[in-house]
Structures are given as C-alpha cells and as structure tokens.
Design a protein around this motif. Sequence first.
Motif, PDB file in Angstrom:
ATOM      1  N   ARG A  40      -3.916  -9.465 -14.925  1.00 14.43           N
ATOM      2  CA  ARG A  40      -4.103  -7.838 -14.329  1.00 14.43           C
ATOM      3  C   ARG A  40      -4.974  -6.734 -14.124  1.00 14.43           C
ATOM      4  O   ARG A  40      -5.766  -7.310 -15.417  1.00 14.43           O
ATOM      5  N   GLN A  41      -4.380  -5.819 -13.634  1.00 13.07           N
ATOM      6  CA  GLN A  41      -5.754  -5.135 -13.101  1.00 13.07           C
ATOM      7  C   GLN A  41      -5.849  -3.753 -12.269  1.00 13.07           C
ATOM      8  O   GLN A  41      -4.243  -3.966 -11.655  1.00 13.07           O
ATOM      9  N   GLU A  48      -7.094  -7.843 -17.604  1.00 11.82           N
ATOM     10  CA  GLU A  48      -6.514  -7.955 -19.153  1.00 11.82           C
ATOM     11  C   GLU A  48      -5.435  -9.528 -18.622  1.00 11.82           C
ATOM     12  O   GLU A  48      -4.359  -9.240 -17.647  1.00 11.82           O
ATOM     13  N   GLY A  49      -5.830 -10.324 -19.386  1.00 15.27           N
ATOM     14  CA  GLY A  49      -4.589 -11.203 -19.474  1.00 15.27           C
ATOM     15  C   GLY A  49      -3.364 -10.728 -19.631  1.00 15.27           C
ATOM     16  O   GLY A  49      -3.557 -10.246 -21.386  1.00 15.27           O
ATOM     17  N   VAL A  50      -2.478 -11.457 -19.692  1.00 17.67           N
ATOM     18  CA  VAL A  50      -0.930 -11.505 -19.623  1.00 17.67           C
ATOM     19  C   VAL A  50      -0.445 -12.683 -20.467  1.00 17.67           C
ATOM     20  O   VAL A  50       0.021 -12.113 -21.880  1.00 17.67           O
ATOM     21  N   ALA A  51      -0.662 -13.487 -19.972  1.00 18.59           N
ATOM     22  CA  ALA A  51       0.383 -14.913 -20.728  1.00 18.59           C
ATOM     23  C   ALA A  51      -0.788 -15.929 -20.060  1.00 18.59           C
ATOM     24  O   ALA A  51      -1.013 -15.917 -18.809  1.00 18.59           O
ATOM     25  N   TRP A  52      -0.349 -17.210 -20.695  1.00 14.57           N
ATOM     26  CA  TRP A  52      -1.517 -18.353 -20.056  1.00 14.57           C
ATOM     27  C   TRP A  52      -0.364 -19.673 -20.751  1.00 14.57           C
ATOM     28  O   TRP A  52       0.703 -19.317 -22.025  1.00 14.57           O
ATOM     29  N   ILE A  53      -0.151 -20.998 -19.931  1.00 14.80           N
ATOM     30  CA  ILE A  53      -0.128 -21.919 -20.788  1.00 14.80           C
ATOM     31  C   ILE A  53       0.016 -23.285 -20.017  1.00 14.80           C
ATOM     32  O   ILE A  53      -0.480 -23.301 -19.020  1.00 14.80           O
ATOM     33  N   ASN A  54      -0.835 -23.123 -21.121  1.00 18.57           N
ATOM     34  CA  ASN A  54      -1.333 -25.152 -20.719  1.00 18.57           C
ATOM     35  C   ASN A  54      -0.572 -26.048 -20.504  1.00 18.57           C
ATOM     36  O   ASN A  54       0.903 -26.275 -20.060  1.00 18.57           O
ATOM     37  N   SER A  55      -0.995 -27.359 -20.182  1.00 17.55           N
ATOM     38  CA  SER A  55      -0.860 -28.852 -19.671  1.00 17.55           C
ATOM     39  C   SER A  55      -0.790 -29.067 -20.257  1.00 17.55           C
ATOM     40  O   SER A  55       0.606 -29.565 -20.133  1.00 17.55           O
ATOM     41  N   ASP A  56      -0.523 -28.876 -21.769  1.00 17.71           N
ATOM     42  CA  ASP A  56       0.647 -29.434 -23.026  1.00 17.71           C
ATOM     43  C   ASP A  56       1.425 -28.065 -23.172  1.00 17.71           C
ATOM     44  O   ASP A  56       2.683 -28.582 -24.111  1.00 17.71           O
ATOM     45  N   TYR A  61       0.282 -14.921 -25.355  1.00 16.72           N
ATOM     46  CA  TYR A  61       0.880 -13.999 -24.753  1.00 16.72           C
ATOM     47  C   TYR A  61      -0.591 -12.774 -24.985  1.00 16.72           C
ATOM     48  O   TYR A  61      -0.470 -12.772 -25.916  1.00 16.72           O
ATOM     49  N   GLY A  62      -0.891 -11.912 -23.869  1.00 17.47           N
ATOM     50  CA  GLY A  62      -1.514 -11.014 -24.028  1.00 17.47           C
ATOM     51  C   GLY A  62      -0.796  -9.626 -25.089  1.00 17.47           C
ATOM     52  O   GLY A  62       0.173  -9.569 -24.778  1.00 17.47           O
ATOM     53  N   ASP A  63      -1.719  -9.198 -25.824  1.00 21.42           N
ATOM     54  CA  ASP A  63      -1.094  -7.872 -25.803  1.00 21.42           C
ATOM     55  C   ASP A  63      -0.247  -7.379 -25.315  1.00 21.42           C
ATOM     56  O   ASP A  63       0.600  -6.374 -25.562  1.00 21.42           O
ATOM     57  N   SER A  64      -0.578  -6.599 -23.609  1.00 21.68           N
ATOM     58  CA  SER A  64       0.265  -5.557 -23.171  1.00 21.68           C
ATOM     59  C   SER A  64       0.629  -6.119 -23.156  1.00 21.68           C
ATOM     60  O   SER A  64       2.790  -4.918 -22.971  1.00 21.68           O
ATOM     61  N   LEU A  65       2.200  -7.535 -22.591  1.00 15.29           N
ATOM     62  CA  LEU A  65       3.328  -7.387 -22.244  1.00 15.29           C
ATOM     63  C   LEU A  65       3.839  -8.686 -23.280  1.00 15.29           C
ATOM     64  O   LEU A  65       4.954  -9.254 -23.227  1.00 15.29           O
ATOM     65  N   LYS A  66       2.990  -9.016 -24.466  1.00 10.00           N
ATOM     66  CA  LYS A  66       4.391  -9.500 -25.567  1.00 10.00           C
ATOM     67  C   LYS A  66       4.572  -9.091 -26.050  1.00 10.00           C
ATOM     68  O   LYS A  66       5.574  -7.878 -26.780  1.00 10.00           O
ATOM     69  N   GLY A  67       6.142  -9.940 -26.235  1.00 17.75           N
ATOM     70  CA  GLY A  67       7.459  -9.415 -26.651  1.00 17.75           C
ATOM     71  C   GLY A  67       8.260  -9.447 -25.563  1.00 17.75           C
ATOM     72  O   GLY A  67       9.475  -8.980 -25.775  1.00 17.75           O
ATOM     73  N   THR A  79       4.823 -24.828  -9.656  1.00 17.33           N
ATOM     74  CA  THR A  79       5.159 -22.817  -9.459  1.00 17.33           C
ATOM     75  C   THR A  79       4.984 -22.374 -10.869  1.00 17.33           C
ATOM     76  O   THR A  79       5.844 -22.867 -11.911  1.00 17.33           O
ATOM     77  N   LEU A  80       4.347 -21.545 -11.048  1.00 17.49           N
ATOM     78  CA  LEU A  80       4.206 -20.625 -12.097  1.00 17.49           C
ATOM     79  C   LEU A  80       5.555 -19.384 -12.423  1.00 17.49           C
ATOM     80  O   LEU A  80       5.368 -18.941 -11.438  1.00 17.49           O
ATOM     81  N   TYR A  81       5.812 -18.950 -13.550  1.00 16.59           N
ATOM     82  CA  TYR A  81       6.601 -17.978 -13.261  1.00 16.59           C
ATOM     83  C   TYR A  81       6.202 -16.835 -14.489  1.00 16.59           C
ATOM     84  O   TYR A  81       5.375 -17.063 -15.380  1.00 16.59           O
ATOM     85  N   LEU A  82       6.538 -15.861 -14.141  1.00 17.82           N
ATOM     86  CA  LEU A  82       6.258 -14.305 -15.772  1.00 17.82           C
ATOM     87  C   LEU A  82       7.845 -13.607 -15.245  1.00 17.82           C
ATOM     88  O   LEU A  82       7.705 -12.541 -14.468  1.00 17.82           O
ATOM     89  N   GLN A  83       8.516 -13.888 -16.090  1.00 12.09           N
ATOM     90  CA  GLN A  83       9.435 -13.122 -16.379  1.00 12.09           C
ATOM     91  C   GLN A  83       9.340 -11.579 -16.864  1.00 12.09           C
ATOM     92  O   GLN A  83       9.169 -11.467 -17.998  1.00 12.09           O
ATOM     93  N   MET A  84       9.023 -10.209 -16.306  1.00  8.72           N
ATOM     94  CA  MET A  84       8.781  -9.336 -17.245  1.00  8.72           C
ATOM     95  C   MET A  84      10.297  -8.287 -17.419  1.00  8.72           C
ATOM     96  O   MET A  84      10.591  -8.424 -16.564  1.00  8.72           O
TER      97      MET A  84
END
Length: 123
Positions: A40-41, A48-56, A61-67, A79-84
Amino acid sequence: QVILVESGGGSVQAGGSLRLSCAASGKSYDYSWYCMGWFRQAPMKEREGVAWINSDGSIRYGDSLKGRSTISRDNAKKTLYLQMNSLNPEDTAMYYCAAFRSNLCYSLSFQLSGQGTQVTVSS
C-alpha cells in the motif's frame, strides 16, 4: 501480456472490513509459480508491504495490518485476496497487488503490479 486487476476497495468507517481481490490474466502465465502480495501507499508516505503468500503457501504479514488481515490465493482462478478487518483511518491508502519471483517474496521488489484500488477509512 500479464495484467493484474485489483477490486474491492472503497470507503468504510473505522472498525469496518473490506475484502480486496486481484485477478491475474494473460497467456503463458503460470500463476501458481509466483509469490503474490499486497502493498500500500498513502500520500506523502513510503510504500509498505502488507502481506505475501508464496508459491508453496507460506505467508508473511507486514507490521501495518498484522493481526487484522488475511491473505489467500486461489490458483485455479488466478486470484489473490486480502481480507482486512478493524480498519482505522491510518489504513487509508492505495492498495496494490503484485507478483514477485519466489526468491524475492516478502520484499517490495515486485515483478509486476496492478493499478491499485483505493481504501478510505473514515473516523
């Protein structure tokens, strides 16, 4: 040509939730090989990095939205998703999805990103 298109942004009151989606399209794009993530910016702030999901399937999670966020992916739908959840005004920003080479996962060194979707949280 590979294209990432985000959706699901919008305006929400503090304490509310949003679910962002990012659809990938393009021939010869093996989506499942890539690490996918969200960053996000906000105006006048650093990216800021928010979250990543690798191929495996490993997740970070980045600190900003962790938890307060959950990242997931559906490889069959590309398709990629992010529930906030529990959003607050400090979460107001443009949110982008991005594709990363697996060895650059958990970074901001993406190979490709979408145009972004705006999230605005009011108090």
